[in-house]
Design a protein around this motif. Structure first.
Motif, PDB file in Angstrom:
ATOM      1  N   PRO A  65      40.151 -36.489 -13.795  1.00 47.42           N
ATOM      2  CA  PRO A  65      39.805 -35.060 -13.731  1.00 47.42           C
ATOM      3  C   PRO A  65      38.674 -34.768 -14.709  1.00 47.42           C
ATOM      4  CG  PRO A  65      41.931 -35.382 -14.795  1.00 47.42           C
ATOM      5  CD  PRO A  65      41.494 -36.709 -14.306  1.00 47.42           C
ATOM      6  N   ARG A  66      37.519 -34.537 -14.167  1.00 44.11           N
ATOM      7  CA  ARG A  66      36.345 -34.290 -15.004  1.00 44.11           C
ATOM      8  C   ARG A  66      35.692 -33.003 -14.544  1.00 44.11           C
ATOM      9  NH1 ARG A  66      38.118 -36.997 -18.290  1.00 44.11           N
ATOM     10  NH2 ARG A  66      37.479 -39.036 -19.034  1.00 44.11           N
ATOM     11  N   PRO A  67      35.012 -32.314 -15.434  1.00 41.80           N
ATOM     12  CA  PRO A  67      34.391 -31.039 -15.059  1.00 41.80           C
ATOM     13  C   PRO A  67      33.266 -31.246 -14.051  1.00 41.80           C
ATOM     14  CG  PRO A  67      33.654 -31.714 -17.220  1.00 41.80           C
ATOM     15  CD  PRO A  67      34.743 -32.659 -16.833  1.00 41.80           C
ATOM     16  N   ILE A  68      32.936 -30.178 -13.320  1.00 36.01           N
ATOM     17  CA  ILE A  68      31.848 -30.309 -12.357  1.00 36.01           C
ATOM     18  C   ILE A  68      30.511 -30.047 -13.017  1.00 36.01           C
ATOM     19  CG2 ILE A  68      33.215 -29.789 -10.323  1.00 36.01           C
ATOM     20  CD1 ILE A  68      32.052 -26.949 -10.444  1.00 36.01           C
ATOM     21  N   ARG A  69      30.537 -29.372 -14.136  1.00 34.42           N
ATOM     22  CA  ARG A  69      29.269 -29.157 -14.848  1.00 34.42           C
ATOM     23  C   ARG A  69      29.432 -29.609 -16.282  1.00 34.42           C
ATOM     24  NH1 ARG A  69      25.892 -25.540 -11.694  1.00 34.42           N
ATOM     25  NH2 ARG A  69      24.279 -26.071 -13.156  1.00 34.42           N
ATOM     26  N   MET A  70      28.365 -30.156 -16.802  1.00 36.43           N
ATOM     27  CA  MET A  70      28.407 -30.563 -18.198  1.00 36.43           C
ATOM     28  C   MET A  70      27.165 -30.047 -18.903  1.00 36.43           C
ATOM     29  SD  MET A  70      28.810 -34.282 -19.865  1.00 36.43           S
ATOM     30  CE  MET A  70      30.566 -34.388 -19.786  1.00 36.43           C
ATOM     31  N   LEU A  84      32.507 -27.439 -17.749  1.00 34.91           N
ATOM     32  CA  LEU A  84      33.250 -26.387 -17.058  1.00 34.91           C
ATOM     33  C   LEU A  84      33.839 -26.962 -15.779  1.00 34.91           C
ATOM     34  CD1 LEU A  84      30.608 -23.548 -17.369  1.00 34.91           C
ATOM     35  CD2 LEU A  84      32.632 -23.849 -18.786  1.00 34.91           C
ATOM     36  N   PHE A  85      35.091 -26.566 -15.530  1.00 34.71           N
ATOM     37  CA  PHE A  85      35.701 -26.915 -14.241  1.00 34.71           C
ATOM     38  C   PHE A  85      35.425 -25.793 -13.248  1.00 34.71           C
ATOM     39  CE2 PHE A  85      38.112 -29.513 -17.176  1.00 34.71           C
ATOM     40  CZ  PHE A  85      38.230 -30.696 -16.495  1.00 34.71           C
ATOM     41  N   ALA A  86      35.655 -26.083 -12.014  1.00 32.71           N
ATOM     42  CA  ALA A  86      35.388 -25.091 -10.970  1.00 32.71           C
ATOM     43  C   ALA A  86      36.258 -23.855 -11.171  1.00 32.71           C
ATOM     44  CB  ALA A  86      35.656 -25.684  -9.604  1.00 32.71           C
ATOM     45  N   ALA A 106      30.832 -20.982 -13.151  1.00 33.24           N
ATOM     46  CA  ALA A 106      31.420 -22.271 -12.792  1.00 33.24           C
ATOM     47  C   ALA A 106      32.250 -22.157 -11.523  1.00 33.24           C
ATOM     48  CB  ALA A 106      32.275 -22.793 -13.940  1.00 33.24           C
ATOM     49  N   ALA A 120      24.409 -29.284 -16.193  1.00 29.48           N
ATOM     50  CA  ALA A 120      24.041 -29.949 -14.947  1.00 29.48           C
ATOM     51  C   ALA A 120      25.295 -30.396 -14.209  1.00 29.48           C
ATOM     52  CB  ALA A 120      23.170 -31.163 -15.272  1.00 29.48           C
ATOM     53  N   TYR A 174      27.949 -32.734 -13.020  1.00 28.96           N
ATOM     54  CA  TYR A 174      28.389 -33.924 -13.746  1.00 28.96           C
ATOM     55  C   TYR A 174      28.967 -34.930 -12.759  1.00 28.96           C
ATOM     56  CZ  TYR A 174      30.870 -36.711 -17.245  1.00 28.96           C
ATOM     57  OH  TYR A 174      31.317 -37.737 -18.028  1.00 28.96           O
ATOM     58  N   HIS A 184      35.176 -36.921  -8.592  1.00 23.81           N
ATOM     59  CA  HIS A 184      36.600 -36.571  -8.620  1.00 23.81           C
ATOM     60  C   HIS A 184      36.950 -35.605  -7.491  1.00 23.81           C
ATOM     61  CE1 HIS A 184      40.485 -35.300 -10.128  1.00 23.81           C
ATOM     62  NE2 HIS A 184      40.072 -34.061 -10.151  1.00 23.81           N
TER      63      HIS A 184
END
Lengths: 478, 254
Positions: A383-388, A476-478, B50, B84, B86, B92
């Motif tokens: 489980p990783r964020p969609i934006r970093m 940030l996660f969705a 987000a 950006a 990720y 995932h």
């Protein structure tokens, strides 16, 4: 058989030379001369050396070629002398110390001595001190050296003198170092009247692309690296490079790549993107790098036999797989040509612990088509964020315990109440690598009461690595 | 029954279903997707960026069922300010990373150009464009061009606004307003805080237009709550779609 032409700029024939053609350096002179042969080397401090083997007949013979070079430079306000010989050394000496224009092709040593024997030793291109010292000992002319025993002279002046002499007389071969490698394929078009308008230039490039395509087709190859060279009438040379991520043998695609490159140049410089000035009188298109490209057989009956299938709901109906792959690379090339190759990227997984290093962006055009890059399919979907964020942003967090999860936190000046939390996921740096001495991070997946999801971490183990661990927001996660 | 008769009837039925779907904006998610269309996604508040990005990503993943690239165009400013996309996170969520291309641009002009090129190239399943001042640069002519490009390339264009979009006038067929919502949670042992599960959003359909130019009547005030992912076992009546919709049912905080 080799044949060399040496150009030497003597002086300015017109007081306006500096204004017409500022800074005519040897490199620029070599560029200017590349219109006659692809192998042109700058020859500091005052000239250029051209390998014209097999090129002179295109300009009406050697003498006509030399005359054209001299006339062209005279028009720019420079006095120039061009001379031809079978070795670069002889051509150099002739251009500077002799009134003769050329030594006949395949001349033997006797002929060479007739042409060169009377020249001063400085024509050997040795440094002035040595030349002076030689003349002090009475060795003033090249003839004086030829018959002398070598050992005493080498003992006193070094080996260079005779190395030069051997080169001059064709006993030893010395290559020149061209400013640019000769391209694999090259097509060009000359214009009696220079063309300046961008549309004309692009049109001419499109025609050249057609010529190049036919050339490539005959050899069963496709271009990966292309270069258009625009020779301006006043001697300036403009190069436009374009790259393709697949072997390219499609005239319209090549023309479109250059169209984008010229457009991109126009975005940074609002005025004339080509800087055409007086106009271009020679356009050249070269394939610098080629790869084998066999003609593809189109799917049988795609157009001829099968009735047109009208299935608007199926997106695949109108493109076959190889066509799709071509469209795909074309798109990547076009975007890269306009925006820059480094701005069109693919993400490739990396074997690294720290999340910011777990992925790297590679220029999409340089990806290998055989898929030897690390693949995503083997990656565990954590489980990783969609934006970093580019770099983690500091967060003020309040926790029940110094090593516990946060209760609330302030990020970008907004206070967030933690509603749900998962963690910690402890990620430490690669201790087996010497340069890695980052602190251990405890990652938390946090949802606040408003329904926003964050990925934050505490840096440093409390009491062990850091007395007061700090908090950071990384994604940030969705 | 003759072959022709039955297919005619099925065609009639399909058209009827399409009309109903056009009327029902919840069906907007799937309607016309294969012909190429342009959707706008805007966050409800500036904090919902987000969530909007996640919603756009879910649409892109749905579009990735068709062959072609997924192109994500973003300005440098957005890259520096909002981060950006990720890779591991996209992976995932099931985005085919082998087909993902990230394009960075210097400004809105380049962004619009790159989007249009991607959409019409026929090599693209979905193209996402992220703009800082979306309301200013995505005007009617620009979005009309993008719509035509999407239709020509049969690809899905997704315009992602980074700020709440007010006073938009664009040619996009669909406009969504997305806000983050508290999602389902799993109870945690020992009286600690619960564990978050899947992303949840509140989505309002502000605009829905069918491909033939007919307007559906979206109920702009109605917010649909959606969960992205497989609902938890205690939730009944839903199958494991990548994108499942549980309309008008607020999840309570455990």
């Amino acid at each position: 058989m080799t044949r060399y032409l040496s150009v030497r700029i003597g002086g300015k024939s017109s007081p306006d030379a500096e204004i017409l053609t500022p800074r005519l350096t040897p490199a620029r002179l070599a560029d200017l001369c590349r219109r006659f042969t692809p192998l042109a080397a700058p020859d500091a401090p005052d000239g250029a050396m051209l390998d014209i083997a097999g090129a002179a007949h295109l300009f009406g013979g050697e003498n006509a070629l030399a005359a054209e070079i001299e006339a062209r430079l005279a028009k720019l306000g420079y006095e120039a002398r061009a001379a031809l010989a079978d070795t670069p050394e002889a051509a150099w000496a002739l251009a500077r110390y002799s009134v003769a224009r050329s030594i006949p092709e395949g001349a033997d040593e006797k002929v060479l001595r007739r042409f060169l024997g009377a020249l001063p030793v400085a024509a050997l291109r040795i440094d002035p001190e040595t030349a002076y010292a030689l003349s002090q000992t009475g060795l003033k002319r090249i003839d004086d050296l030829i018959l002398r025993p070598r050992a005493p002279i080498v003992a006193r002046f070094g080996t260079e003198v005779f190395a030069r002499l051997d080169g001059l007389l064709g006993r030893a071969r010395s290559p020149i170092t061209p400013r640019f490698e000769a391209p694999v394929y090259l097509v060009e078009r000359r214009f009696a009247d220079p063309i300046a308008r961008r549309d004309d230039v692009e049109g001419a490039l499109a025609m050249l692309a057609g010529d190049l395509t036919r050339l490539l087709e005959r050899h069963g190859e496709g271009a990966r690296q292309l270069e258009a060279t625009l020779f301006r009438a006043d001697g300036a040379v403009r190069r436009i490079a374009a790259a393709s991520s697949r072997p390219l043998r499609d005239a319209t695609a090549i023309a479109r790549l250059f169209h984008e490159r010229i457009k991109a140049a126009g975005e940074t410089r609002d005025e004339d993107p080509l800087d055409s000035g007086y106009g271009f009188d020679l356009l050249r298109l070269a394939a610098l790098e080629v790869e084998r490209l066999d003609a593809r057989q189109d799917a049988l009956g795609r157009n001829d036999f099968a009735p047109p299938v009208d299935r608007p709901n199926s997106a695949a109906a109108h493109t076959t797989a190889p066509e799709m792959a071509e469209d795909l690379t074309d798109l990547v090339d076009r975007l890269g040509a306009r925006l820059g190759l480094r701005r069109v990227m693919r993400l490739v997984p990396q074997d690294a612990h720290l999340p910011e290093f777990a992925v790297s962006a590679m220029p999409a055009a340089q990806m290998r088509s055989d898929g030897r890059e690390a693949s995503w399919s083997g990656q565990i979907a954590l489980p990783r964020p969609i934006r970093m964020f580019e770099r983690p942003e500091p967060v003020e967090a309040m926790a029940e315990a110094p090593d516990g999860p946060p209760l609330r936190f302030r990020w970008r000046r907004v206070l967030h109440e933690v509603a749900a939390i998962e963690g910690p996921e402890r990620i430490s740096s690669e201790w087996w690598k010497q340069e890695a001495h980052a602190l251990t991070r405890d990652y938390f997946r946090v949802e606040d009461r408003e329904g926003h999801r964050f990925w934050m971490y505490r840096e440093g183990l409390y009491g062990v690595e850091a007395p007061r661990p700090r908090w950071f927001m990384q994604g940030l996660f969705a | 029954m003759s072959q022709g008769g039955s297919s005619e009837r099925i065609g009639f039925l399909r058209a009827a279903i399409a009309r109903i779907e056009a009327q029902n904006p919840a069906g907007a998610l799937t309607a016309n997707a294969a012909q190429g269309r342009l959707c706008e996604i805007a966050p409800a508040t500036s904090a919902d960026g987000a969530a909007a990005c996640g919603f756009a990503l879910s649409l892109a993943i749905a579009a990735a069922a068709r062959p072609g690239l997924i192109v994500w165009v973003m300005e440098d400013y957005v890259f520096h300010e909002n981060g950006a996309p990720y890779g591991p996170g996209l992976h995932h969520h099931g985005l085919p990373m082998e087909r993902f291309v990230l394009v960075r641009t210097e400004g809105p002009r380049q962004t619009l150009w790159a989007l249009e090129e991607a959409l019409k190239s026929r090599a693209c399943a979905a193209a996402v464009g992220e703009l800082r001042d979306g309301a200013r640069h995505f005007d009617l002519p620009a979005t009309r061009r993008l719509t035509l490009a999407a239709r020509a390339g049969r690809s899905e264009g997704l315009l992602l606004h980074t700020r709440p979009a007010q006073g938009l006038s664009t040619a996009a067929q669909l406009r969504f307003e997305v806000s983050g919502q508290p999602g389902q949670v799993l109870a945690s042992a020992g009286g600690r805080r619960p564990i978050p599960t899947y992303p949840a959003w509140g989505v309002r359909v502000l605009k829905a237009r069918a491909a033939d130019g007919q307007y559906g009547r979206p109920d702009a005030e109605r917010r649909r709550d959606m969960i992205w992912g497989r609902p938890l076992p205690q939730q009944k009546g839903q199958t494991g779609d990548a994108l499942s919709l549980s309309a008008d049912r607020r999840q309570k905080l455990a």
